[in-house]
Design a protein around this motif. Structure first.
Motif, PDB file in Angstrom:
ATOM      1  N   CYS A  70      26.490  49.202  48.342  1.00  0.00           N
ATOM      2  CA  CYS A  70      26.739  50.627  47.840  1.00  0.00           C
ATOM      3  C   CYS A  70      27.022  50.238  46.285  1.00  0.00           C
ATOM      4  O   CYS A  70      28.005  49.382  46.061  1.00  0.00           O
ATOM      5  N   ASN A  72      28.578  52.718  44.462  1.00  0.00           N
ATOM      6  CA  ASN A  72      29.593  53.607  44.028  1.00  0.00           C
ATOM      7  C   ASN A  72      30.821  52.916  43.999  1.00  0.00           C
ATOM      8  O   ASN A  72      31.734  53.681  43.158  1.00  0.00           O
ATOM      9  N   HIS A  73      31.318  51.972  44.571  1.00  0.00           N
ATOM     10  CA  HIS A  73      32.378  51.364  44.417  1.00  0.00           C
ATOM     11  C   HIS A  73      33.710  52.071  44.335  1.00  0.00           C
ATOM     12  O   HIS A  73      34.717  52.067  43.555  1.00  0.00           O
ATOM     13  N   CYS A  74      33.766  53.077  45.438  1.00  0.00           N
ATOM     14  CA  CYS A  74      34.811  53.756  45.471  1.00  0.00           C
ATOM     15  C   CYS A  74      36.288  53.119  45.690  1.00  0.00           C
ATOM     16  O   CYS A  74      36.096  52.118  46.632  1.00  0.00           O
ATOM     17  N   PHE A  76      38.796  53.381  47.323  1.00  0.00           N
ATOM     18  CA  PHE A  76      39.585  53.437  48.674  1.00  0.00           C
ATOM     19  C   PHE A  76      38.618  52.874  49.559  1.00  0.00           C
ATOM     20  O   PHE A  76      39.091  53.037  50.903  1.00  0.00           O
ATOM     21  N   CYS A  77      37.501  52.248  49.263  1.00  0.00           N
ATOM     22  CA  CYS A  77      36.649  52.039  50.391  1.00  0.00           C
ATOM     23  C   CYS A  77      36.756  50.320  50.758  1.00  0.00           C
ATOM     24  O   CYS A  77      36.561  49.468  49.750  1.00  0.00           O
ATOM     25  N   PHE A  79      34.954  49.248  53.078  1.00  0.00           N
ATOM     26  CA  PHE A  79      33.239  49.019  53.989  1.00  0.00           C
ATOM     27  C   PHE A  79      32.299  48.441  52.916  1.00  0.00           C
ATOM     28  O   PHE A  79      31.418  47.768  53.221  1.00  0.00           O
ATOM     29  N   SER A  80      32.176  48.921  51.825  1.00  0.00           N
ATOM     30  CA  SER A  80      31.231  48.613  50.733  1.00  0.00           C
ATOM     31  C   SER A  80      31.131  47.054  50.231  1.00  0.00           C
ATOM     32  O   SER A  80      32.201  46.591  50.095  1.00  0.00           O
ATOM     33  N   GLY A 116      25.790  53.108  52.790  1.00  0.00           N
ATOM     34  CA  GLY A 116      26.165  53.134  51.165  1.00  0.00           C
ATOM     35  C   GLY A 116      24.927  53.516  50.671  1.00  0.00           C
ATOM     36  O   GLY A 116      24.027  53.901  51.039  1.00  0.00           O
ATOM     37  N   LYS A 196      30.769  58.529  42.330  1.00  0.00           N
ATOM     38  CA  LYS A 196      30.267  59.280  43.296  1.00  0.00           C
ATOM     39  C   LYS A 196      30.073  60.740  42.726  1.00  0.00           C
ATOM     40  O   LYS A 196      30.758  61.058  41.719  1.00  0.00           O
TER      41      LYS A 196
END
Ligand code: V47
Ligand code: SF4
Length: 363
Positions: A70, A72-74, A76-77, A79-80, A116, A196
């Protein structure tokens, strides 16, 4: 009459709820500011019972996360991954087929598929995944792609947003999960997930999805840097779109898990936070049919109690949840139908196995 309310600040809210009047931002703030968890819960329970009586819903579902790559590299994530980073993966059609076939003997009715934002995957990849699901699981509902993914698919398909949605619908997309809006605040967006789409685009995508005749859920990621005012604003924006489209089915508060994220210094949400998120949603979102207690995030035990605090749905069997477990969730990765039924029954509710659209199904 309102003997169960211990906090005098909540009496006006009680009176509005009893009269069937709509709560406003000040009422929602009063609820969030109050520590009268029993009073808030009883109020939410009264609304929940008017809509659903003693019923508590669940679905036999399976999650598929087709890629964790992904861009976006949020913050809070957990998972990515970046492309090429250890642990990064992209599932092929065969991988998805293998995952579905591993559970082919189970009566799965819903495939919940998200992933993602991976720019290397062409639009045809997504259509192929849906074809694979339709071939292996022709009777299951495909509930897939958050509004963030739909926005991305519209960019890579070369089609308008409307035509992208129509193409996905023709390929079997029946419903959207609720993720991606996080907390609808420009401040939080810029601080935690600036790459995002913003909330205005999220709402626009949802509006178009609803206009195309597809239903969706909505979520709110809480328990990080957001204020209670921002939570209230989020709920009111959802309620307002629902007034216009009627396309939302369920609201799911998502409790933030900070493990393995760039916000790992933040503490876990408390039981009060989690129950209030459910109960206040039930009270404010008067035009949403269903409020889901997502057991993956708040744990099986609190999810059972949440049925007394406004929730009428426990999501489902799930089978191998990844997003929250990579962020340190300690709940199971999946539950059996019997496990869900026992949870519901021992809480004094009547389990109702449902399809994605809340039609009762025989187990
Ligand atoms: O949008 C990401 C959240 C969402 C973390 O519609 C996190 O039925 C907690 O939307 N801690 C995806 N949450 C999951 C989602 C969902 C889940 C279950 C049911 C439905 C439904 C929708 O997960 C993302 C984001 O808000 N998320 N990282 C985390 N560390
Ligand atoms: Fe990507 Fe979704 Fe994780 Fe954000 S939350 S980094 S969009 S996978």
């Amino acid at each position: 009459m309102h003997s169960f309310i211990a906090d005098p600040q909540l009496i006006p809210v009680f009176e509005k709820v009893s009269a069937g009047a709509r709560l406003d931002a000040a009422d929602a703030l009063a609820l969030y500011q109050s520590h009268d968890i029993i009073g808030i819960g009883r109020l939410a329970d009264s609304v929940r019972r008017k809509r659903h009586g003693n019923k508590a819903f669940f679905v036999y579902n399976q999650h598929v996360n087709y890629t964790n790559v992904c861009v976006n590299h949020c913050r809070f994530c957990a998972f990515s991954r970046k492309k090429g980073e250890g642990g990064a993966y992209v599932m092929t059609r065969d991988d998805v087929a293998e995952k579905l076939n591993a559970r082919i003997d189970e009566p799965i009715r819903e495939i919940h598929m998200v992933g993602g934002i991976n720019p290397e995957l062409p639009f045809s990849y997504y259509l192929d995944l849906m074809e694979t699901i339709r071939t292996i699981r022709p009777d299951a509902t495909i509930k897939a792609f958050t509004a963030v993914e739909i926005d991305h698919l519209a960019k890579i398909s070369g089609l308008s947003l409307e035509d992208t949605i129509q193409t996905l619908k023709n390929a079997g997309l029946a419903m959207l999960p609720g993720g991606g809006a996080e907390v609808m605040s420009v401040r939080v967006h810029d601080a935690l997930f600036p790459r995002k789409i913003g909330h205005e685009r999220w709402l626009e995508v949802m509006r178009k999805i609803h206009a195309a005749g597809l239903t969706t859920n909505a979520t709110m990621l809480y328990g990080h840097i957001e204020t209670i005012q921002e939570r209230v604003e989020h709920l009111l924006l959802l309620r307002s779109l629902q007034d216009q489209t009627g396309g939302f089915t369920a609201f799911i508060p998502l409790a933030f898990h900070s493990g393995n994220t760039r916000l790992s210094h933040l503490p876990a949400t408390t039981a009060h936070d989690d129950l209030k998120a459910i109960a206040i949603a039930r009270l404010v979102l008067d035009n949403f049919d269903h409020i889901k207690a997502y057991w993956v995030m708040i744990g099986e035990k609190l999810a059972q109690i949440a049925l007394n605090f406004g929730a009428d749905d426990l999501d489902g069997t799930i089978i191998e949840e990844k997003i929250t477990h990579m962020a340190g969730a300690s709940s199971s990765k999946g539950l059996t139908r019997e496990g869900l039924q026992d949870m519901i029954r021992s809480g004094g509710f009547e389990p109702v196995e449902r399809d994605s659209f809340y039609n009762k199904v025989e187990g």
